[in-house]
Write a protein that holds these residues in place. Sequence first.
Motif, mmCIF file in Angstrom:
data_model
loop_
_atom_site.group_PDB
_atom_site.id
_atom_site.type_symbol
_atom_site.label_atom_id
_atom_site.label_comp_id
_atom_site.label_asym_id
_atom_site.label_seq_id
_atom_site.Cartn_x
_atom_site.Cartn_y
_atom_site.Cartn_z
ATOM 1 N N ASP A 98 0.830 -1.199 0.000
ATOM 2 C CA ASP A 98 0.000 0.000 0.000
ATOM 3 C C ASP A 98 0.872 1.261 0.000
ATOM 4 N N GLU A 99 1.876 1.298 0.865
ATOM 5 C CA GLU A 99 2.752 2.467 0.944
ATOM 6 C C GLU A 99 3.551 2.655 -0.336
ATOM 7 N N ARG A 126 17.868 4.522 -0.737
ATOM 8 C CA ARG A 126 18.521 4.791 0.544
ATOM 9 C C ARG A 126 17.651 4.354 1.717
ATOM 10 N N PHE A 127 16.366 4.623 1.637
ATOM 11 C CA PHE A 127 15.448 4.261 2.721
ATOM 12 C C PHE A 127 15.273 2.750 2.853
ATOM 13 N N LEU A 128 15.266 2.046 1.732
ATOM 14 C CA LEU A 128 14.986 0.607 1.770
ATOM 15 C C LEU A 128 16.201 -0.245 2.108
ATOM 16 N N GLN A 129 17.365 0.237 1.846
ATOM 17 C CA GLN A 129 18.558 -0.578 2.086
ATOM 18 C C GLN A 129 19.204 -0.186 3.413
ATOM 19 N N TRP A 134 4.713 0.935 13.014
ATOM 20 C CA TRP A 134 3.852 0.503 11.920
ATOM 21 C C TRP A 134 2.404 0.840 12.197
ATOM 22 N N GLN A 135 1.973 0.681 13.431
ATOM 23 C CA GLN A 135 0.608 1.031 13.797
ATOM 24 C C GLN A 135 0.377 2.526 13.621
ATOM 25 N N GLU A 194 7.262 7.065 6.069
ATOM 26 C CA GLU A 194 6.699 5.766 5.719
ATOM 27 C C GLU A 194 7.722 4.900 4.980
ATOM 28 N N LEU A 195 8.481 5.511 4.088
ATOM 29 C CA LEU A 195 9.501 4.756 3.358
ATOM 30 C C LEU A 195 10.618 4.304 4.297
ATOM 31 N N HIS A 196 11.001 5.162 5.217
ATOM 32 C CA HIS A 196 12.005 4.785 6.208
ATOM 33 C C HIS A 196 11.498 3.620 7.053
ATOM 34 N N LEU A 197 10.232 3.661 7.406
ATOM 35 C CA LEU A 197 9.637 2.588 8.199
ATOM 36 C C LEU A 197 9.678 1.258 7.443
#
Length: 121
Positions: free
Chosen positions: A13-14, A59-62, A77-78, A92-95
């Motif tokens: 979703d994100e 950068r956020f995902l790795q 996450w909640q 949200e991407l960092h999460l």
Amino acid sequence: MNATIKKMTRIMDELTYFFFSVGSQGIRINLLRLENGCELHFSSGYSPSERARVNDLERFLQVEESERDQSLEEFFWQLAGSNRNGGGQDSELHLIGQMIDRASVQITDERVDLVLFKQRD
């Protein structure tokens, strides 16, 4: 495994929200349930003018394992799921980067291909 699948659907979703915000005209998603977790294959185009934001995605995902704080995963996450206006797209991407165990990111001038893996909870 149900908790892992639920988290992966929220990750989808994100990512969907992010890619439409950077000009995607279509997205391909494939979620696989594996014995030890879930693997998400995600592919999308983007607007060339949004290349800097797309590069930030990598950068956020790795996130290095040593940088992950799994004790906060559930709590954050909640929060992320409850309010889209809370911290901006970057949070949200960092999460997502904090939640996944592995990420492969391939960026070209026209397309982004992601493979994300989340171990079974």
